[in-house]
Design an enzyme around this catalytic site. Structure first.
Site, short mmCIF file in Angstrom:
data_model
loop_
_atom_site.label_atom_id
_atom_site.label_comp_id
_atom_site.label_asym_id
_atom_site.label_seq_id
_atom_site.Cartn_x
_atom_site.Cartn_y
_atom_site.Cartn_z
N TRP A 180 44.76 71.72 15.54
CA TRP A 180 46.08 71.67 14.90
C TRP A 180 46.53 73.09 14.64
CZ3 TRP A 180 47.39 73.49 9.92
CH2 TRP A 180 48.76 73.36 9.63
N GLU A 221 46.53 67.66 17.57
CA GLU A 221 47.22 67.01 16.44
C GLU A 221 48.65 67.51 16.28
OE1 GLU A 221 45.22 67.69 12.72
OE2 GLU A 221 46.64 66.49 11.56
N LYS A 223 52.67 67.41 14.59
CA LYS A 223 53.24 67.38 13.25
C LYS A 223 54.76 67.43 13.35
CE LYS A 223 52.44 69.43 8.73
NZ LYS A 223 51.50 70.18 7.91
N ASP A 254 47.99 61.92 12.62
CA ASP A 254 47.80 62.12 11.18
C ASP A 254 48.87 61.29 10.46
OD1 ASP A 254 46.77 64.70 9.08
OD2 ASP A 254 48.41 63.38 8.52
N HIS A 257 52.18 62.97 9.29
CA HIS A 257 52.90 63.88 10.18
C HIS A 257 54.10 63.28 10.88
CE1 HIS A 257 49.43 67.03 10.52
NE2 HIS A 257 49.74 66.71 9.28
N HIS A 281 43.74 60.99 11.70
CA HIS A 281 43.60 61.69 10.43
C HIS A 281 44.20 60.76 9.39
CE1 HIS A 281 42.82 66.25 11.07
NE2 HIS A 281 41.78 65.49 11.33
N ASP A 289 54.24 65.40 3.58
CA ASP A 289 52.84 65.44 4.04
C ASP A 289 51.96 66.00 2.93
OD1 ASP A 289 50.63 65.41 5.73
OD2 ASP A 289 51.03 67.43 6.47
N ASP A 291 49.16 64.94 1.56
CA ASP A 291 47.70 64.81 1.66
C ASP A 291 47.05 64.32 0.36
OD1 ASP A 291 47.06 65.89 4.49
OD2 ASP A 291 48.42 67.39 3.68
N ASP A 321 41.77 63.07 6.16
CA ASP A 321 42.39 64.38 5.98
C ASP A 321 43.27 64.37 4.73
OD1 ASP A 321 43.35 66.92 6.19
OD2 ASP A 321 44.74 66.50 7.83
C1 RNT Z 1 47.79 69.90 8.63
C2 RNT Z 1 46.90 69.01 9.45
C3 RNT Z 1 45.49 69.49 9.58
C4 RNT Z 1 44.90 70.00 8.26
C5 RNT Z 1 43.42 70.21 8.28
C6 RNT Z 1 42.96 71.04 7.14
O1 RNT Z 1 49.01 69.34 8.37
O2 RNT Z 1 46.94 67.72 8.95
O3 RNT Z 1 44.72 68.47 10.10
O4 RNT Z 1 45.20 69.16 7.21
O5 RNT Z 1 43.04 70.71 9.48
ZN ZN Z 2 45.55 66.34 9.81
#
Ligand code: RNT
Ligand code: ZN
Length: 414
Positions: A180, A221, A223, A254, A257, A281, A289, A291, A321
């Site tokens: 990513w 990955e 986004k 993810d 994303h 993820h 986003d 997390d 993640d």
């Molecule tokens: C960032 C991505 C990525 C990170 C990690 C730490 O938006 O989701 O995967 O969160 O690699």
């Molecule tokens: Zn991620």
């Protein structure tokens, strides 16, 4: 009759087999993200702030400061999670005394992690760290127009793949190296094409070296936006989906994303049709986003349902993640991992074949009735039994253990 035996009978009456469900759940490995343990600081450049448009907010005490502390915390969490799993590392978590930059990393800088994983019976996954570094300050890494910067990051990623393959070889199980990059613009770009051309070129260079597919899988990955890249992200979903199909690498989806009402559960079946394996993820976006720690919500259940109902669980690598610095970090791991497993268990307890048959024959009444009935079936009793067989607490007793660990270990870290 025990609570479990009663539950087993009720599921049997519906057409599902609780023993089989537990057996299948026991085979599903989840990749636990090491970066929840220290707010993505890593060990290579601890003084650097987190960049790349991601943020760990909160200042709960007890974050791990050394590889030893992080491994102890991971062990504590894993003691409270049923089954055998994997741990996902980032390049900045290298465990070495040598001063080394990201373009000089080698497998030996991760040898203590491999040794530990062997002792613990864990798998390892890997991620290049294309952020929190002076060479990513422009907001661009492998798609940078500055050739020196671009080459630095390409070299980093090439080395990371070899480290991933080393993990896979040493541990006798495939390691996923997930790429990513944060590259993008805060404000409206004039040229959307050129950075994507450079990203494509860099990926071609990064993936040129052939590595053993039994030991190693590449994932990319995408986004939609990040903090500071609100208007344009080079590695969009379309970009990577196209790249993955054309170049036979895996897509990583993810959950945070995409557009706020867009869900990855609905993408899994399409991606599976056109690529070999894939990575998830699993995260929880709250308005952006963000997390947040994964909870047992509708989308988590839907993701699990898709993994199981598709019959393709063997092709889907599940990684978590998220990174919440406002609560006990060991608890954050335990909560998210157990929730992922609970969702998978609920999916495994469905009489899927029967429900697919209803759908095919146009019996949408039966389909809806089953879906709703399943929500109040006693899956918790099966979960508790699964935990019991795996010698971990089935109930909130895990929290007492985390609190004791906090008192004894985490509170000492100041
Ligand atoms: C960032 C991505 C990525 C990170 C990690 C730490 O938006 O989701 O995967 O969160 O690699
Ligand atoms: Zn991620």
């Amino acid at each position: 009759m025990t609570r479990y035996e009663e539950a087993r009978e009720r599921y049997a009456a519906l057409g599902s087999d609780a023993e089989q469900a537990m057996e299948a759940l026991g085979k599903i490995k989840i990749s636990m993200q090491c970066w929840q343990g220290d707010d993505i600081r890593g060990f290579l450049f601890r003084e650097r702030e987190l960049t790349g448009g991601i943020q760990a907010t909160g200042n709960y005490p007890g974050a791990a400061r050394t590889p030893e502390e992080l491994r102890a915390d991971l062990e504590e969490a894993l003691r409270l999670i049923p089954g055998r799993h994997k741990v996902s590392l980032h390049a900045i978590y290298a465990d070495t005394r040598e001063p080394v930059d990201l373009d000089g990393l080698e497998p030996r800088h991760f040898a203590p992690w491999v040794q530990w994983a062997k002792e613990q019976g864990l798998g390892l996954d890997f991620n290049p760290t294309c952020f929190s570094h002076e060479k990513s300050e422009s907001g661009f890494t492998i798609s940078s127009a500055d050739e020196g910067i671009r080459r630095f990051w390409v070299e980093h990623c090439r080395r990371c793949r070899r480290i991933g393959a080393f993990f896979g070889r040493e541990l006798g199980q495939k390691s996923v190296t997930n790429l990513w990059v944060p590259d993008g613009y805060k404000d409206l770009p004039v040229d959307r094409l050129a950075p994507r051309l450079r990203l494509k070129q860099s990926l071609d260079e990064i993936f040129a070296e052939r590595l053993d597919p039994a030991a190693h899988l590449d994932a990319v990955e995408s986004k939609l936006f990040g903090i500071g890249s609100e208007s344009y992200v080079v590695g969009s979903h379309e970009f990577y989906l196209g790249y993955a199909v054309q170049n036979r690498v895996a897509v990583c989806l993810d959950a945070g994303h995409f557009h706020p009402t867009e869900v990855i559960s609905n993408k899994i079946s399409s991606v599976l049709l056109f690529t070999g394996e894939m990575l998830l993820h699993v995260s929880r976006p709250v308005r952006w986003d963000s997390d947040h720690v994964v909870i047992l919500d509708d989308e988590l259940q839907e993701i699990a349902n898709e993994i199981i109902r598709s019959g393709q669980a063997a092709r889907i690598h599940i990684g978590l993640d998220y990174f919440d610095a406002s609560i006990n970090r060991v608890a954050a791991w335990v909560i998210g991992m157990r929730n992922m497993q609970k969702a998978l268990l609920r999916a495994l307890l469905e009489p899927t074949a029967q429900m697919k048959q209803m759908e095919l024959s146009g019996d949408f009444t039966g389909r809806l009735a089953f879906l709703e009935e399943l929500k109040s079936m006693p899956w918790q009793a099966v979960w508790e039994e699964f935990c019991r067989r795996n010698s971990v607490p089935g109930d909130l007793a895990w929290l007492d253990q985390v609190r004791r660990y906090e008192k004894k270990i985490l509170e000492e870290r100041v």
